[in-house]
Design an enzyme around this catalytic site. Structure first.
Site, PDB file in Angstrom:
ATOM      1  N   HIS A 145      -6.445   9.851  -2.219  1.00  0.00           N
ATOM      2  CA  HIS A 145      -7.402   8.851  -2.119  1.00  0.00           C
ATOM      3  C   HIS A 145      -8.762   9.540  -1.417  1.00  0.00           C
ATOM      4  O   HIS A 145      -9.630   9.387  -1.991  1.00  0.00           O
ATOM      5  CB  HIS A 145      -7.057   7.772  -1.160  1.00  0.00           C
ATOM      6  N   GLU A 212      -2.840  -0.531   1.952  1.00  0.00           N
ATOM      7  CA  GLU A 212      -2.213   0.326   3.098  1.00  0.00           C
ATOM      8  C   GLU A 212      -0.945  -0.126   3.759  1.00  0.00           C
ATOM      9  O   GLU A 212      -0.405  -1.412   3.430  1.00  0.00           O
ATOM     10  CB  GLU A 212      -3.161   0.132   4.164  1.00  0.00           C
TER      11      GLU A 212
HETATM   12 MN    MN Z   1      -8.645   1.618   5.262  1.00  0.00          MN
END
Ligand code: MN
Length: 438
Positions: A145, A212
């Site tokens: 990412h 997440e």
């Molecule tokens: Mn974040």
């Protein structure tokens, strides 16, 4: 080194039949914690543990006085409207309650009659945040990412040199973290198009999710003391799914020199259940660092971290647009990946966070950072899926997206599965985009 005990035994079954159904998120090997009350009631919120499609009311179980000693003390600590008092207890107390609940729920348990009085169907409850989140720190631990997003923001310099030396993080804001089902208005602030001379004000046009893992701190540390990398299991209470909603156009204009501000503090959503660190034990795995990369400094390295530092948690994101909702079309999966790809481990995040003497408190929260994997289809955010908003993608029903639109609901799910262990699930977290407030 084994972290496994009788509560992880795949042969265990429960007298709660729904917990024994294959691919159930909440078998007896899971036993995650939440804060709940009966839906549409004015009851006090209190602690609960999931078993199958039921919740055990821990306040009612405490009142039933079936247990004594540390288990009774732990149940009492779970009876209030937040789990902070329970999380503040030593890890041995979390473990004692898990062992007692496992035994009480096992098929043939002598306490079945009494415990069954404390069960409520999950479909009948409303959840609240599981604890009062004090401080919230968002990390950035997926190198995949960080590299793809870094390329979009800084094409010639995607990964800054500190990335491979320390777990990068920023201090976030906890007041706008909500529990699954959170509906939030599209944020407004300043943005500036690259070719514009001056910024303008208005609703965010590049609204994104971030897939997440959320990590809850249990027992804290005294200010001035660090948490050694090999002691972090005494302080990690558990994990959840975390959608860290992000306004990319607001972020691009404001983030230098001090980091994200309004782009990240308008709403973020946690799943209701905290999967305990102990329940995750069977899914821990070896962590390695590429030999071509800098090796971690001593305070970020240990044999235990190399052997057990990573967690294999499968994560996925689905989208449900308002058109899908209106036409009864199933949500569509956009991505899937695993937390095992993380460049830094949870133990390293905690060891680094406290190495300067920073004190963590029970109920503090870490975001792992967006978990993108190495391959196509494993992008943990829309800014990656749409290549920085340059390319829209088509959904199965013919709609297209580059970023989130009003009425979109983002759904995240997670689970752990491997041979020789019982699959455990995280449940889900949903967040709904409402139009900007006038
Ligand atoms: Mn974040």
């Amino acid at each position: 080194m084994s972290l496994l005990n009788q509560t992880h035994n795949p042969k265990l079954t429960s007298w709660v039949d729904s917990a024994n159904v294959e691919n159930c998120d909440f078998p007896i090997q899971n036993l995650p914690f939440a804060i709940f009350r009966l839906r549409d009631s004015n009851e006090a919120f209190r602690g609960g543990v999931a078993i199958g499609d039921q919740v055990i009311d821990l306040a009612a179980l405490s009142q039933a006085k079936l247990f004594d000693g540390v288990v009774a003390q732990a149940l009492e600590a779970c009876s209030g409207s937040t789990l902070n008092d329970f999380m503040a207890l030593p890890a041995s107390a979390w473990s004692a309650l898990r062992a007692a609940l496992s035994q009480a729920l096992t098929s043939g348990s002598s306490t079945e009659a009494a415990v069954s009085q404390c069960l409520i169907a999950q479909t009948d409850v409303k959840f609240d945040l599981p604890c009062r989140i004090g401080d919230y720190t968002d990390f950035y631990t997926s190198i995949h990412h960080a590299t793809s997003v870094g390329k979009l923001f800084r094409p010639d310099n995607p990964l800054l040199p500190n990335y491979k030396w320390l777990p990068i993080g920023y201090h976030g804001r906890s007041s706008s973290i909500g529990v699954s089902g959170q509906a939030f208005h599209r944020p407004q602030s300043q943005t500036k198009a690259p070719d514009a001379a001056v910024p303008s004000f208005g609703p965010c046009k590049r609204l994104d999710y971030e897939m997440e893992v959320g990590i809850y701190v249990g027992t804290g540390n005294a200010m001035g003391d660090k948490i050694d990398i090999d002691s972090t299991d005494d302080h990690i209470f558990g994990m959840c799914l975390f959608n860290d909603l992000s306004a990319r156009d607001i972020q691009a204009w404001e983030y230098q020199p001090l980091g994200p501000f309004l782009a990240k503090n308008f709403a973020s959503t946690v799943s209701p259940w905290i999967i305990t660190n102990e329940a995750l034990a069977p899914f821990r795995m070896a962590w390695t660092r590429d030999s071509a990369d800098p090796q971690p400094m001593d305070y970020l390295a240990s044999a235990r971290n190399s052997e057990l530092g990573a967690y294999d948690i499968e994560l996925e994101v689905l989208i449900e647009t308002s058109q899908m909702r209106d036409s009864d079309t199933s949500p569509q999966k956009l991505t899937q990946s695993s937390f095992r790809h993380s460049y830094w481990t949870v133990a390293q995040m905690m060891a680094h966070h406290t190495v300067n003497g920073c004190n963590l408190m029970p109920g503090d929260f870490f975001g792992s950072g967006t978990q993108s994997g190495p391959n196509a289809g494993e992008e943990g955010s829309m800014i990656e899926l749409s290549n920085g908003g340059k390319k829209s993608f088509e959904l199965l029903n013919g709609e297209t997206r580059t970023f989130l639109e009003d009425g979109d609901s983002v759904i995240m799910r997670g689970f752990c599965a491997k041979n020789g262990a019982t699959r455990i699930g995280f449940g889900e977290v949903t967040s709904l985009v409402l139009p900007a407030k006038g």
